[in-house]
Design a protein around this motif. Sequence first.
Motif, short mmCIF file in Angstrom:
data_model
loop_
_atom_site.label_atom_id
_atom_site.label_comp_id
_atom_site.label_asym_id
_atom_site.label_seq_id
_atom_site.Cartn_x
_atom_site.Cartn_y
_atom_site.Cartn_z
N GLU A 33 45.47 47.80 -21.07
CA GLU A 33 45.46 48.81 -22.06
C GLU A 33 44.55 48.48 -23.03
OE1 GLU A 33 49.26 47.85 -24.74
OE2 GLU A 33 49.60 49.42 -23.09
N GLU A 34 43.93 49.47 -23.92
CA GLU A 34 43.08 49.45 -24.78
C GLU A 34 43.45 48.39 -26.07
OE1 GLU A 34 40.34 51.82 -27.71
OE2 GLU A 34 41.49 52.90 -26.58
N LEU A 35 42.80 47.48 -26.24
CA LEU A 35 43.37 46.19 -27.26
C LEU A 35 42.20 46.04 -28.23
CD1 LEU A 35 44.26 43.40 -24.84
CD2 LEU A 35 45.83 45.03 -25.96
N GLY A 36 41.24 46.93 -28.46
CA GLY A 36 40.28 46.87 -29.49
C GLY A 36 39.41 45.57 -29.20
N THR A 37 38.33 45.70 -30.13
CA THR A 37 37.16 44.68 -29.98
C THR A 37 37.86 43.19 -30.27
OG1 THR A 37 35.50 46.16 -30.73
CG2 THR A 37 34.89 43.95 -30.66
N ALA A 38 38.64 43.12 -31.18
CA ALA A 38 39.27 41.84 -31.50
C ALA A 38 40.54 41.60 -30.66
CB ALA A 38 39.65 41.70 -32.85
N GLY A 39 41.14 42.64 -30.33
CA GLY A 39 42.46 42.30 -29.63
C GLY A 39 42.16 41.94 -28.35
N SER A 40 41.25 42.18 -27.54
CA SER A 40 40.83 41.84 -26.17
C SER A 40 40.34 40.13 -26.34
CB SER A 40 39.62 42.54 -25.68
OG SER A 40 38.59 42.38 -26.32
N LEU A 41 40.12 39.66 -27.42
CA LEU A 41 39.70 38.41 -27.45
C LEU A 41 41.00 37.58 -27.25
CD1 LEU A 41 37.38 38.30 -30.58
CD2 LEU A 41 36.84 38.42 -28.27
N SER A 42 42.29 38.12 -27.58
CA SER A 42 43.55 37.36 -27.35
C SER A 42 43.65 36.91 -25.84
CB SER A 42 44.79 38.04 -27.90
OG SER A 42 44.99 39.31 -27.09
#
Length: 357
Positions: free
Chosen positions: A204-213
Amino acid sequence: MDKAVCHWKDVLIRIDTPIITAIQLLDAKSLRVLLVVDENQRLLGIITDGDIRRYLLKHAPLEATVDKIMNKNPVFANISESQEQILMRMHALNILHIPIVDGRNQVIGLETYESFFEKRTRDNWIILMAGGVGKRLRPLTLDCPKPLIKIGNKPIAEILLENLIKSGFKNYIFSLNYKSEMIRDYFGTGERWGINISYIQEVEELGTAGSLSLLPFLEHKPFFVINADILTNINFGHVLDFHQEKKDKTIATICVRQHQSKIPFGLVHIDEMDSRLIDIEEKPIKNYFVNGGIYILEPEILRHLNFNTYCDMPHLLNHLVKKGFHVATFPIHEYWLDIGHHDNLLKAASDYLEVFS
Protein backbone atom coordinates in the motif's frame (compact mmCIF):
# COMPACT_ATOMS: atom_id res chain seq x y z
CA MET A 1 52.60 8.80 -0.79
CA ASP A 2 51.60 6.69 -3.78
CA LYS A 3 50.75 9.09 -6.59
CA ALA A 4 48.03 6.77 -7.86
CA VAL A 5 45.89 7.31 -4.76
CA CYS A 6 46.37 11.07 -4.42
CA HIS A 7 43.20 12.87 -3.32
CA TRP A 8 42.43 16.52 -4.01
CA LYS A 9 42.56 17.29 -0.28
CA ASP A 10 46.23 16.31 -0.37
CA VAL A 11 47.00 19.36 -2.53
CA LEU A 12 45.39 22.01 -0.31
CA ILE A 13 47.96 24.42 1.13
CA ARG A 14 47.87 27.64 3.12
CA ILE A 15 49.04 30.99 1.84
CA ASP A 16 52.00 31.07 4.25
CA THR A 17 53.46 27.81 2.89
CA PRO A 18 57.11 28.25 1.76
CA ILE A 19 57.70 27.88 -1.96
CA ILE A 20 60.26 25.13 -1.36
CA THR A 21 57.56 23.11 0.44
CA ALA A 22 55.16 23.70 -2.44
CA ILE A 23 57.77 22.41 -4.90
CA GLN A 24 58.25 19.24 -2.87
CA LEU A 25 54.50 18.71 -2.55
CA LEU A 26 53.86 19.31 -6.25
CA ASP A 27 56.56 16.77 -7.10
CA ALA A 28 55.14 14.19 -4.69
CA LYS A 29 51.52 14.32 -5.83
CA SER A 30 49.95 13.14 -9.04
CA LEU A 31 47.45 15.96 -9.60
CA ARG A 32 50.08 18.49 -10.79
CA VAL A 33 48.35 21.42 -9.11
CA LEU A 34 48.18 22.96 -5.63
CA LEU A 35 45.14 24.80 -4.29
CA VAL A 36 45.82 27.68 -1.93
CA VAL A 37 43.04 28.09 0.63
CA ASP A 38 42.37 30.06 3.80
CA GLU A 39 41.49 28.62 7.22
CA ASN A 40 37.89 28.08 6.07
CA GLN A 41 38.99 26.23 2.90
CA ARG A 42 38.00 29.16 0.67
CA LEU A 43 39.93 29.28 -2.58
CA LEU A 44 42.60 31.99 -2.76
CA GLY A 45 44.64 30.81 -5.74
CA ILE A 46 46.28 27.88 -7.53
CA ILE A 47 49.85 26.89 -8.30
CA THR A 48 50.92 24.78 -11.26
CA ASP A 49 54.26 23.47 -12.42
CA GLY A 50 54.44 26.43 -14.81
CA ASP A 51 54.12 28.92 -11.94
CA ILE A 52 57.00 27.18 -10.14
CA ARG A 53 59.24 27.16 -13.19
CA ARG A 54 58.64 30.83 -13.99
CA TYR A 55 59.58 31.73 -10.41
CA LEU A 56 62.75 29.62 -10.51
CA LEU A 57 63.89 31.43 -13.65
CA LYS A 58 64.01 34.64 -11.62
CA HIS A 59 66.53 33.09 -9.19
CA ALA A 60 64.23 34.28 -6.41
CA PRO A 61 64.43 32.89 -2.85
CA LEU A 62 62.67 29.57 -2.22
CA GLU A 63 61.99 30.54 1.40
CA ALA A 64 59.37 33.05 0.23
CA THR A 65 55.72 32.10 0.64
CA VAL A 66 53.41 30.86 -2.10
CA ASP A 67 51.45 34.10 -2.35
CA LYS A 68 54.41 35.34 -4.44
CA ILE A 69 53.81 32.75 -7.17
CA MET A 70 50.17 31.66 -7.05
CA ASN A 71 47.59 32.61 -9.65
CA LYS A 72 45.29 34.85 -7.62
CA ASN A 73 42.50 34.81 -10.24
CA PRO A 74 42.13 31.11 -11.03
CA VAL A 75 39.45 29.60 -13.20
CA PHE A 76 37.01 27.65 -11.04
CA ALA A 77 33.66 25.92 -11.45
CA ASN A 78 30.54 26.11 -9.34
CA ILE A 79 29.41 22.87 -7.77
CA SER A 80 26.18 22.98 -9.79
CA GLU A 81 27.92 22.91 -13.20
CA SER A 82 27.73 19.74 -15.26
CA GLN A 83 30.81 17.75 -16.20
CA GLU A 84 30.20 18.63 -19.85
CA GLN A 85 30.23 22.36 -19.08
CA ILE A 86 33.45 22.02 -17.10
CA LEU A 87 35.15 19.94 -19.79
CA MET A 88 34.19 22.44 -22.49
CA ARG A 89 35.67 25.30 -20.46
CA MET A 90 38.87 23.38 -19.81
CA HIS A 91 39.19 22.65 -23.50
CA ALA A 92 38.45 26.27 -24.52
CA LEU A 93 40.96 27.69 -22.03
CA ASN A 94 43.52 24.91 -22.58
CA ILE A 95 43.80 24.14 -18.86
CA LEU A 96 44.15 20.78 -17.11
CA HIS A 97 42.58 21.52 -13.71
CA ILE A 98 39.50 23.29 -12.37
CA PRO A 99 38.76 23.59 -8.63
CA ILE A 100 35.11 23.04 -7.70
CA VAL A 101 33.69 25.49 -5.15
CA ASP A 102 30.37 25.93 -3.39
CA GLY A 103 28.38 29.13 -2.96
CA ARG A 104 30.77 30.36 -0.25
CA ASN A 105 33.84 29.80 -2.45
CA GLN A 106 34.88 26.84 -0.32
CA VAL A 107 36.76 24.15 -2.24
CA ILE A 108 34.80 20.90 -2.33
CA GLY A 109 36.56 19.11 -5.20
CA LEU A 110 38.90 19.24 -8.16
CA GLU A 111 38.23 18.22 -11.74
CA THR A 112 41.19 17.28 -13.92
CA TYR A 113 41.30 16.72 -17.64
CA GLU A 114 42.51 13.17 -17.10
CA SER A 115 39.68 12.37 -14.70
CA PHE A 116 37.07 12.90 -17.39
CA PHE A 117 38.44 9.94 -19.31
CA GLU A 118 38.83 7.60 -16.37
CA LYS A 119 36.15 5.01 -15.63
CA ARG A 120 34.62 6.22 -12.37
CA THR A 121 32.52 4.00 -10.19
CA ARG A 122 30.65 4.95 -7.05
CA ASP A 123 29.08 2.27 -4.89
CA ASN A 124 26.61 4.51 -3.04
CA TRP A 125 23.06 3.21 -3.45
CA ILE A 126 20.49 5.09 -5.52
CA ILE A 127 16.86 4.63 -4.48
CA LEU A 128 14.51 5.60 -7.31
CA MET A 129 10.96 6.31 -6.17
CA ALA A 130 8.82 4.84 -8.94
CA GLY A 131 5.61 3.81 -7.19
CA GLY A 132 3.32 6.79 -7.77
CA VAL A 133 -0.01 6.52 -9.55
CA GLY A 134 0.45 9.70 -11.61
CA LYS A 135 -3.13 10.96 -11.29
CA ARG A 136 -2.34 14.37 -12.79
CA LEU A 137 -1.09 12.75 -15.99
CA ARG A 138 -4.21 10.71 -16.66
CA PRO A 139 -5.27 9.30 -19.08
CA LEU A 140 -1.60 8.59 -20.04
CA THR A 141 -0.98 6.79 -16.75
CA LEU A 142 -4.04 4.57 -16.92
CA ASP A 143 -2.06 2.02 -18.93
CA CYS A 144 1.52 3.09 -18.17
CA PRO A 145 3.31 4.05 -14.92
CA LYS A 146 4.63 7.61 -14.95
CA PRO A 147 8.36 6.65 -14.91
CA LEU A 148 7.85 4.77 -18.21
CA ILE A 149 6.21 7.66 -20.06
CA LYS A 150 8.53 8.53 -22.92
CA ILE A 151 10.30 11.83 -23.50
CA GLY A 152 11.70 11.72 -27.01
CA ASN A 153 12.29 8.02 -27.47
CA LYS A 154 13.11 7.05 -23.87
CA PRO A 155 11.16 6.66 -20.62
CA ILE A 156 11.61 9.45 -18.08
CA ALA A 157 13.26 7.07 -15.59
CA GLU A 158 15.75 5.81 -18.19
CA ILE A 159 16.95 9.34 -18.97
CA LEU A 160 17.48 9.89 -15.25
CA LEU A 161 19.21 6.52 -14.92
CA GLU A 162 21.63 7.27 -17.75
CA ASN A 163 22.63 10.57 -16.13
CA LEU A 164 23.36 8.75 -12.88
CA ILE A 165 25.37 6.09 -14.69
CA LYS A 166 27.41 8.85 -16.34
CA SER A 167 28.43 9.95 -12.82
CA GLY A 168 29.63 6.42 -12.04
CA PHE A 169 26.79 5.06 -9.89
CA LYS A 170 26.17 1.34 -10.34
CA ASN A 171 23.83 0.17 -7.52
CA TYR A 172 20.10 0.93 -7.78
CA ILE A 173 16.90 0.02 -5.96
CA PHE A 174 13.51 0.89 -7.48
CA SER A 175 10.69 1.46 -4.99
CA LEU A 176 7.53 0.19 -6.69
CA ASN A 177 3.78 0.10 -6.23
CA TYR A 178 1.55 1.11 -9.18
CA LYS A 179 1.97 -1.15 -12.25
CA SER A 180 5.22 -2.43 -10.79
CA GLU A 181 5.44 -5.41 -13.15
CA MET A 182 5.85 -3.08 -16.14
CA ILE A 183 8.81 -1.33 -14.53
CA ARG A 184 10.41 -4.64 -13.54
CA ASP A 185 9.99 -5.96 -17.08
CA TYR A 186 11.58 -2.87 -18.62
CA PHE A 187 14.60 -2.41 -16.35
CA GLY A 188 15.16 -6.00 -15.22
CA THR A 189 18.43 -6.54 -13.32
CA GLY A 190 20.15 -3.62 -15.03
CA GLU A 191 22.35 -5.88 -17.14
CA ARG A 192 21.54 -3.88 -20.27
CA TRP A 193 23.27 -0.83 -18.75
CA GLY A 194 26.01 -2.74 -16.92
CA ILE A 195 24.59 -1.88 -13.48
CA ASN A 196 22.82 -3.63 -10.60
CA ILE A 197 19.07 -3.10 -10.12
CA SER A 198 16.90 -4.60 -7.41
CA TYR A 199 13.41 -3.72 -6.15
CA ILE A 200 11.33 -3.11 -3.06
CA GLN A 201 7.54 -3.45 -3.33
CA GLU A 202 4.91 -1.44 -1.48
CA VAL A 203 1.69 -3.30 -0.78
CA GLU A 204 0.00 0.00 0.00
CA GLU A 205 1.15 3.61 -0.40
CA LEU A 206 3.86 4.40 2.15
CA GLY A 207 5.11 7.81 1.00
CA THR A 208 8.61 8.68 -0.19
CA ALA A 209 10.19 8.16 3.23
CA GLY A 210 7.95 5.35 4.44
CA SER A 211 8.98 3.04 1.61
CA LEU A 212 12.60 3.36 2.79
CA SER A 213 11.63 1.27 5.82
CA LEU A 214 11.45 -1.71 3.41
CA LEU A 215 15.08 -1.34 2.35
CA PRO A 216 17.53 -4.16 2.97
CA PHE A 217 20.72 -3.45 4.89
CA LEU A 218 22.74 -0.64 3.29
CA GLU A 219 26.46 -0.12 3.77
CA HIS A 220 27.52 2.73 6.02
CA LYS A 221 27.56 5.23 3.17
CA PRO A 222 25.18 8.02 2.20
CA PHE A 223 22.55 7.04 -0.36
CA PHE A 224 20.41 8.98 -2.82
CA VAL A 225 16.62 9.02 -2.83
CA ILE A 226 15.33 10.43 -6.13
CA ASN A 227 11.87 10.80 -7.60
CA ALA A 228 11.90 8.81 -10.83
CA ASP A 229 9.69 11.33 -12.66
CA ILE A 230 12.08 14.29 -12.80
CA LEU A 231 14.09 15.38 -15.80
CA THR A 232 17.47 16.90 -14.97
CA ASN A 233 21.08 17.03 -16.10
CA ILE A 234 22.39 17.82 -12.63
CA ASN A 235 25.88 16.51 -11.84
CA PHE A 236 25.06 13.90 -9.19
CA GLY A 237 28.74 13.36 -8.42
CA HIS A 238 29.04 16.99 -7.35
CA VAL A 239 25.95 16.67 -5.14
CA LEU A 240 27.53 13.68 -3.39
CA ASP A 241 30.85 15.53 -3.00
CA PHE A 242 29.00 18.49 -1.48
CA HIS A 243 27.24 16.24 1.04
CA GLN A 244 30.32 14.27 1.99
CA GLU A 245 32.32 17.41 2.66
CA LYS A 246 29.72 18.30 5.29
CA LYS A 247 28.77 14.86 6.61
CA ASP A 248 30.40 15.20 10.04
CA LYS A 249 27.45 17.39 10.98
CA THR A 250 24.96 16.72 8.18
CA ILE A 251 22.48 13.84 8.28
CA ALA A 252 20.80 14.72 4.98
CA THR A 253 21.01 17.01 1.96
CA ILE A 254 18.00 18.14 -0.03
CA CYS A 255 18.34 19.58 -3.53
CA VAL A 256 16.31 22.74 -3.98
CA ARG A 257 15.30 24.75 -7.03
CA GLN A 258 14.61 28.48 -7.10
CA HIS A 259 11.08 29.25 -8.26
CA GLN A 260 9.71 32.65 -9.22
CA SER A 261 6.09 33.57 -8.75
CA LYS A 262 4.68 36.81 -10.15
CA ILE A 263 1.66 38.19 -8.35
CA PRO A 264 -0.55 39.75 -11.06
CA PHE A 265 -1.92 42.46 -8.72
CA GLY A 266 -0.62 45.29 -6.62
CA LEU A 267 0.34 43.81 -3.25
CA VAL A 268 -1.00 46.01 -0.44
CA HIS A 269 0.96 46.09 2.83
CA ILE A 270 -1.17 47.10 5.80
CA ASP A 271 -0.38 47.87 9.44
CA GLU A 272 -2.62 45.32 11.17
CA MET A 273 -2.85 47.42 14.35
CA ASP A 274 -4.78 50.33 12.80
CA SER A 275 -5.44 49.20 9.20
CA ARG A 276 -3.10 51.96 7.96
CA LEU A 277 -1.60 51.60 4.50
CA ILE A 278 2.18 51.05 4.59
CA ASP A 279 2.82 50.81 0.85
CA ILE A 280 1.69 49.19 -2.39
CA GLU A 281 4.07 46.83 -4.19
CA GLU A 282 3.05 46.69 -7.85
CA LYS A 283 2.94 43.14 -9.30
CA PRO A 284 5.90 41.86 -7.28
CA ILE A 285 7.99 38.85 -8.21
CA LYS A 286 8.61 36.54 -5.28
CA ASN A 287 11.48 34.03 -5.19
CA TYR A 288 11.15 30.74 -3.36
CA PHE A 289 13.10 27.54 -3.05
CA VAL A 290 11.10 24.43 -3.90
CA ASN A 291 11.83 20.78 -3.23
CA GLY A 292 13.77 19.25 -6.15
CA GLY A 293 12.87 15.64 -5.32
CA ILE A 294 16.55 14.66 -4.88
CA TYR A 295 17.91 13.76 -1.46
CA ILE A 296 21.08 12.30 0.04
CA LEU A 297 20.57 10.53 3.36
CA GLU A 298 22.91 9.02 5.89
CA PRO A 299 21.97 5.39 6.75
CA GLU A 300 21.27 6.29 10.39
CA ILE A 301 18.13 8.08 9.18
CA LEU A 302 16.47 4.69 8.69
CA ARG A 303 16.31 4.33 12.49
CA HIS A 304 13.80 7.18 12.53
CA LEU A 305 11.28 5.23 10.42
CA ASN A 306 8.71 2.67 11.50
CA PHE A 307 8.61 -0.45 9.34
CA ASN A 308 5.93 -0.46 6.64
CA THR A 309 4.38 2.78 7.96
CA TYR A 310 3.41 5.82 5.89
CA CYS A 311 5.78 8.79 6.06
CA ASP A 312 6.44 11.45 3.45
CA MET A 313 9.88 12.99 3.03
CA PRO A 314 8.99 16.53 4.23
CA HIS A 315 7.64 15.05 7.47
CA LEU A 316 10.84 13.04 7.99
CA LEU A 317 13.15 15.98 7.29
CA ASN A 318 11.12 18.33 9.52
CA HIS A 319 11.31 15.70 12.27
CA LEU A 320 15.10 15.52 11.94
CA VAL A 321 15.47 19.30 12.05
CA LYS A 322 13.32 19.50 15.20
CA LYS A 323 15.53 16.80 16.75
CA GLY A 324 18.53 19.05 16.20
CA PHE A 325 20.05 17.31 13.17
CA HIS A 326 21.61 19.39 10.41
CA VAL A 327 19.92 19.09 7.01
CA ALA A 328 21.87 20.82 4.23
CA THR A 329 20.48 22.29 1.00
CA PHE A 330 22.05 22.04 -2.45
CA PRO A 331 20.75 24.60 -4.99
CA ILE A 332 20.00 23.28 -8.49
CA HIS A 333 21.00 25.77 -11.19
CA GLU A 334 21.04 23.42 -14.15
CA TYR A 335 18.09 21.98 -16.07
CA TRP A 336 15.38 20.51 -13.81
CA LEU A 337 11.74 19.73 -14.49
CA ASP A 338 9.16 17.85 -12.47
CA ILE A 339 7.02 15.83 -14.92
CA GLY A 340 3.96 16.18 -12.74
CA HIS A 341 1.33 17.38 -15.18
CA HIS A 342 0.61 17.64 -18.90
CA ASP A 343 2.09 21.12 -19.41
CA ASN A 344 5.46 20.02 -18.06
CA LEU A 345 5.34 16.84 -20.10
CA LEU A 346 4.94 18.93 -23.25
CA LYS A 347 7.78 21.22 -22.17
CA ALA A 348 10.01 18.22 -21.49
CA ALA A 349 9.33 16.87 -24.96
CA SER A 350 10.35 20.19 -26.55
CA ASP A 351 13.45 20.57 -24.31
CA TYR A 352 14.72 17.02 -24.66
CA LEU A 353 16.72 17.26 -27.88
CA GLU A 354 18.29 20.57 -26.89
CA VAL A 355 19.27 19.56 -23.36
CA PHE A 356 19.97 15.84 -23.57
CA SER A 357 21.09 15.14 -27.13
